[in-house]
Design a protein around this motif. Structure first.
Motif, mmCIF file in Angstrom:
data_model
loop_
_atom_site.group_PDB
_atom_site.id
_atom_site.type_symbol
_atom_site.label_atom_id
_atom_site.label_comp_id
_atom_site.label_asym_id
_atom_site.label_seq_id
_atom_site.Cartn_x
_atom_site.Cartn_y
_atom_site.Cartn_z
ATOM 1 N N THR A 114 -38.177 33.228 28.854
ATOM 2 C CA THR A 114 -38.349 31.806 29.174
ATOM 3 C C THR A 114 -39.769 31.347 28.878
ATOM 4 O O THR A 114 -39.981 30.260 28.316
ATOM 5 C CB THR A 114 -38.011 31.560 30.655
ATOM 6 N N ALA A 115 -40.756 32.163 29.236
ATOM 7 C CA ALA A 115 -42.151 31.802 28.979
ATOM 8 C C ALA A 115 -42.424 31.704 27.485
ATOM 9 O O ALA A 115 -43.123 30.798 27.016
ATOM 10 C CB ALA A 115 -43.077 32.824 29.626
ATOM 11 N N ARG A 116 -41.879 32.630 26.701
ATOM 12 C CA ARG A 116 -42.091 32.600 25.257
ATOM 13 C C ARG A 116 -41.475 31.338 24.650
ATOM 14 O O ARG A 116 -42.066 30.674 23.806
ATOM 15 C CB ARG A 116 -41.491 33.843 24.613
ATOM 16 N N ALA A 117 -40.265 31.003 25.089
ATOM 17 C CA ALA A 117 -39.597 29.825 24.539
ATOM 18 C C ALA A 117 -40.289 28.528 24.957
ATOM 19 O O ALA A 117 -40.316 27.556 24.191
ATOM 20 C CB ALA A 117 -38.140 29.805 24.996
ATOM 21 N N ALA A 118 -40.847 28.506 26.173
ATOM 22 C CA ALA A 118 -41.501 27.285 26.661
ATOM 23 C C ALA A 118 -42.775 26.976 25.902
ATOM 24 O O ALA A 118 -43.215 25.820 25.863
ATOM 25 C CB ALA A 118 -41.799 27.414 28.153
ATOM 26 N N HIS A 119 -43.386 27.990 25.283
ATOM 27 C CA HIS A 119 -44.606 27.787 24.495
ATOM 28 C C HIS A 119 -44.195 27.668 23.032
ATOM 29 O O HIS A 119 -43.722 28.622 22.419
ATOM 30 C CB HIS A 119 -45.567 28.956 24.709
ATOM 31 N N LYS A 120 -44.372 26.490 22.452
ATOM 32 C CA LYS A 120 -43.778 26.192 21.150
ATOM 33 C C LYS A 120 -44.255 27.113 20.036
ATOM 34 O O LYS A 120 -43.462 27.549 19.190
ATOM 35 C CB LYS A 120 -44.026 24.732 20.794
ATOM 36 N N THR A 121 -45.538 27.418 19.987
ATOM 37 C CA THR A 121 -46.007 28.277 18.892
ATOM 38 C C THR A 121 -45.609 29.730 19.114
ATOM 39 O O THR A 121 -45.272 30.444 18.160
ATOM 40 C CB THR A 121 -47.529 28.165 18.716
ATOM 41 N N ALA A 122 -45.610 30.174 20.366
ATOM 42 C CA ALA A 122 -45.169 31.543 20.648
ATOM 43 C C ALA A 122 -43.697 31.705 20.291
ATOM 44 O O ALA A 122 -43.286 32.714 19.694
ATOM 45 C CB ALA A 122 -45.400 31.878 22.125
ATOM 46 N N GLY A 123 -42.897 30.704 20.649
ATOM 47 C CA GLY A 123 -41.484 30.759 20.307
ATOM 48 C C GLY A 123 -41.263 30.718 18.807
ATOM 49 O O GLY A 123 -40.390 31.425 18.278
ATOM 50 N N ALA A 124 -42.048 29.896 18.095
ATOM 51 C CA ALA A 124 -41.885 29.790 16.641
ATOM 52 C C ALA A 124 -42.194 31.113 15.943
ATOM 53 O O ALA A 124 -41.512 31.495 14.981
ATOM 54 C CB ALA A 124 -42.780 28.679 16.110
ATOM 55 N N ILE A 125 -43.215 31.821 16.407
ATOM 56 C CA ILE A 125 -43.548 33.121 15.801
ATOM 57 C C ILE A 125 -42.416 34.125 16.015
ATOM 58 O O ILE A 125 -42.055 34.890 15.112
ATOM 59 C CB ILE A 125 -44.870 33.660 16.383
ATOM 60 N N ALA A 126 -41.812 34.116 17.207
ATOM 61 C CA ALA A 126 -40.690 35.013 17.474
ATOM 62 C C ALA A 126 -39.522 34.709 16.543
ATOM 63 O O ALA A 126 -38.844 35.623 16.048
ATOM 64 C CB ALA A 126 -40.260 34.894 18.931
ATOM 65 N N LEU A 127 -39.269 33.442 16.270
ATOM 66 C CA LEU A 127 -38.200 33.064 15.347
ATOM 67 C C LEU A 127 -38.525 33.493 13.926
ATOM 68 O O LEU A 127 -37.673 34.026 13.200
ATOM 69 C CB LEU A 127 -37.978 31.546 15.405
ATOM 70 N N LEU A 128 -39.759 33.256 13.540
ATOM 71 C CA LEU A 128 -40.191 33.611 12.183
ATOM 72 C C LEU A 128 -40.048 35.108 11.935
ATOM 73 O O LEU A 128 -39.627 35.543 10.850
ATOM 74 C CB LEU A 128 -41.642 33.167 11.985
ATOM 75 N N ASN A 129 -40.356 35.883 12.939
ATOM 76 C CA ASN A 129 -40.248 37.343 12.806
ATOM 77 C C ASN A 129 -38.808 37.803 12.617
ATOM 78 O O ASN A 129 -38.566 38.911 12.119
ATOM 79 C CB ASN A 129 -40.857 38.033 14.037
ATOM 80 N N GLU A 130 -37.852 36.972 13.030
ATOM 81 C CA GLU A 130 -36.435 37.306 12.853
ATOM 82 C C GLU A 130 -35.838 36.628 11.628
ATOM 83 O O GLU A 130 -34.615 36.600 11.458
ATOM 84 C CB GLU A 130 -35.651 36.911 14.105
#
Length: 752
Positions: free
Chosen positions: A94-110
């Motif tokens: 939830t914390a990762r998704a709530a932070h837009k850039t942190a969430g975007a990096i996780a998506l990019l890595n996948e």
């Protein structure tokens, strides 16, 4: 577990409709519920064991980290509980998704595409990157919700690497070629797409958020299957159990904008006819080892039940000394030699005689009062049970005198002689011509307006009230419309939003008369006689919208200095409220307070409401947040404004809020509402008018607490006491009031 009911807890410290819907769905599926809130949650650990109460089998995490003043504290709480019981939407995800850039990096890595983005930690570095994004870009804070913290900017405007205490970044503006901005929201629960909707921006905005008036359309069957699958993969990539995934397309290419772990249900249900709540409920029940019939889930999904669940904990009542109340109101029949009248009177337990309004005495032919017959008696005296709320009556009236108004030599604005318990009534007011009577119920008159009225035949009210050693005489002799002045500029979006606000007010078609004002500035046109109202397109649009909603509209053209002319015409019309579209967007600052709004605000004592653009207005009864400071006079003026709205007892509920500045640390003093005289005075004033009032005291950073309270209560507006007097400058705009006005996503009214 399959043969017994699972107990599911929803962790949510705010009153969201989504939380209520999930709890109601769990209950409807035949399982037990607990709403984990501050009122009922206790954690104990030691001696190798950890437990909490109320105990549950599974926790559904609905903490709003993106809207919290202390996200680290709430994240820590979620981690604490997740260490004891299984949790849907785990804290880290939830914390990762709530932070837009942190969430975007996780998506990019996948391997999931995201828009081109640049985050820099200094202003200089961020501004060097502006040219990479073309003429326009999206400027966002890393944490934000409901479209807050998002701006469309020109890349030649200087930017800052942070907005307030939050990091900001630049992102590619995608889909700029569409006439109406559009994105796609896909709801994913338990690795299954349950539906999708297109979201279209409101006419007055470029953001598609439903909370900002966006339009929705069912896309469950029309969205490309590969895009729906991308949403499912994005949810999984962030480790979330359920989420709303926002995507945007450019040609055949789609990008994930963000993955929202606490996405709302209202717009999605409106578009698809499906509520996500039963699907989330089923996921939690099955994680606990329970079983649920799929057909029952589908049946429940066809409705969105966001009523208050039975499991909502009730705050413990705090012990306090009984309050001694002196006096009560009652309806009485007063008879004289030439007639009889029904009136409302207030008894004073210290009075030795009775006094009535002189005009009433003349109307009934009363020397001494011959007969009185009590009806609807008040119920309390010292030592008896606390009073029940009186039945809400229409036709309540505010004091006919207000701040700084000369009342004339007959008004007797001084303490009554000892032992009399009364004073003379106010002298009759002159009737002005041309005022249209209100067709519906009557309202309380603004303190500066009792002179502009139409007589209401056959009804006279008298109310005597002891207040701070004075006897004030109230009387009901008039039926008036609520007068609103709506000055507009050449921005049609702002003008329409001003009109939407007015039309959304309760009883607008029967209680409100709006004057739409277009001012011809000296630099463009000569005088008001030189132009016609029809030449102002934004003003015409505002007037047309109001009339389409049944609101009585007057059209007016002014000339000269814009702010000065607005104040002059407001005084001429004796307006109860001025409604301005004062928020303006800029690349230099996310929001600016227009100079005209400042000028009007400091030049008038009338309430000024700021609407801005991109707001959604719901009709019907209004929930207002009234944050007060320690200034009793300002607090009373805020309460006077609320009490003066059309039929407030039936149309308004209010939360009076006091924030103890920065007192949110461990060991802080208790937050006692009763300690703040201004807060108590405002609440008492409103309750005396029959308005339902919630009294709230809390501690923390004042602006953030006010904004959080408005969001938590889904307030329709915030009423601030923004004017502060200074020896250097006659009137100053308080910093808290300005911060709230610039940050709030709902109308803000500034009073005294």
């Amino acid at each position: 577990m399959a043969d017994s009911a699972a107990r599911i807890g929803v962790l949510s410290l705010h009153n969201s409709k989504e939380t209520k819907a999930i709890l109601n769905a769990i209950d409807a599926l035949g399982h037990e519920t607990e709403w984990l809130r501050e009122e009922n949650t206790v954690v104990r650990f030691g001696d190798g064991d950890a437990q909490f109460s109320p105990d549950v089998d599974v926790i559904v995490n609905r903490l709003l980290l993106s809207n919290s003043e202390q996200p680290a504290e709430e994240l820590g709480l979620a981690h604490t509980l997740a260490g004891i019981r299984p949790m849907l939407n785990a804290p880290g995800a939830t914390a990762r998704a709530a932070h837009k850039t942190a969430g975007a990096i996780a998506l990019l890595n996948e391997g999931i595409p995201v828009p081109k983005t640049a985050l820099a930690l200094s202003n200089a570095q961020l501004n060097r990157l502006r040219g990479e994004f073309g003429e326009e870009a999206v400027y966002k804070t890393a944490i934000g919700t409901h479209g807050g913290g998002v701006w469309r900017v020109k890349t030649d405007d200087p930017l800052t690497a942070s907005v307030g205490k939050r990091r900001a970044f630049l992102q590619e503006l995608i889909g700029r070629d569409r006439d109406t901005p559009r994105d796609l929201r896909v709801y994913v629960v338990d690795d299954e797409v349950i539906g999708a909707m297109f979201r279209y921006a409101a006419e007055s905005d470029w953001r598609t958020n439903v909370a900002r008036g966006g339009r929705v359309e069912n896309a469950s069957e029309t969205a490309p299957p590969e895009v729906l699958d991308m949403a499912r993969r994005a949810t999984s990539a962030l480790g979330l159990d359920y989420a709303g995934v926002d995507l945007i397309g450019s040609g055949d290419t789609w990008y994930v904008l963000e993955v929202n772990p606490t996405a709302g249900f209202k717009g999605f249900y409106e578009a698809t006819g499906r509520s996500p709540a039963p699907y989330i409920a089923r996921q939690a029940i099955e994680l606990a080892g329970g079983s649920v019939a799929d057909e029952r889930v589908e049946q429940l999904a066809s409705t969105l039940d966001d009523s208050v669940p039975a499991c909502k904990p009730v705050p413990e009542a705090e012990s306090s000394e009984s309050v001694v109340t002196i006096g009560f109101t009652e309806r009485v029949v007063v008879s004289g030699s030439s007639g009889t009248k029904t009136v409302i009177a207030k008894s004073d337990t210290g009075a030795a005689s009775t006094s009535i309004d002189l005009r009433l005495a003349a109307a009934i032919g009363a020397g001494p009062i011959h007969t009185t017959l009590a009806r609807a008696l008040g119920e309390f005296e010292t030592g008896q049970d606390p009073p029940r709320r009186r039945p809400r009556r229409r036709h309540r009236r505010r004091p006919v005198h207000g701040r700084g108004q000369h009342r004339g030599p007959d008004a007797h604005d001084s303490p009554a002689p000892a032992g009399t318990g009364h004073s003379e009534a106010l002298p009759p007011r002159r009737q002005s011509e041309g005022r249209r009577p209100r067709r519906g119920g009557r309202r309380g008159v603004s303190p500066h307006r009792a002179k502009r009225s139409v007589p209401l035949a056959g009804v006279v009210f008298v109310l005597l009230e002891r207040h701070l050693g004075y006897i004030r005489v109230y009387h009901e002799l008039y039926c008036e419309m609520y007068q609103m002045l709506v000055p507009v500029d050449d921005d049609e979006n702002r003008a329409l939003n001003q009109a939407r606000y007015v039309a959304s007010l309760p009883d607008a078609e029967s209680a409100i008369e709006a004057t739409v004002l277009a001012v011809a500035p000296p630099s463009s046109l000569g005088t008001a006689e030189d132009v016609e109202f029809a030449e102002f397109e934004a003003a015409m649009a505002a007037a047309a919208h109001l009339e389409s909603q049944g609101v009585q509209v007057a059209r007016r053209v002014g000339d000269g200095g814009v702010g000065e002319e607005i104040v002059r015409i407001a005084d001429e019309l004796d307006s109860d409220e001025i409604v301005m579209g004062g928020r303006k967007r800029s690349g230099v600052a996310p929001l600016l307070l227009g100079s005209t709004v400042r000028e009007v605000f400091v030049s008038t004592e009338r309430p000024v409401t700021i609407t801005g653009t991109g707001m959604a207005f719901d009709g019907g009864p209004r929930e207002l947040l009234v944050p007060v400071d320690r200034n009793v006079e300002r607090a009373r003026q805020q309460a006077d404004y609320v009490a003066g709205l059309p039929d407030p007892a039936n149309n308004v509920s209010a939360t009076v809020l006091y924030v103890f500045p920065h007192q949110d640390y461990a060991g802080a003093p208790p937050h006692e509402f009763a300690e703040i005289g201004a807060a108590v005075a405002a609440a008492d004033r409103l309750e005396a008018e029959g308005v339902a009032v919630e009294r709230v005291a809390t501690g923390g950073e004042v602006t953030r607490k006010i904004l959080a309270a408005a969001e938590d209560r889904e307030a329709d507006g915030i009423v601030m006491g923004g004017r502060k007097r200074s020896g250097v400058q006659k009137v100053l705009l308080g910093s808290i009031a300005q911060d709230v006005m610039l940050s709030a996503d709902r109308p803000v009214t500034l009073t005294g």
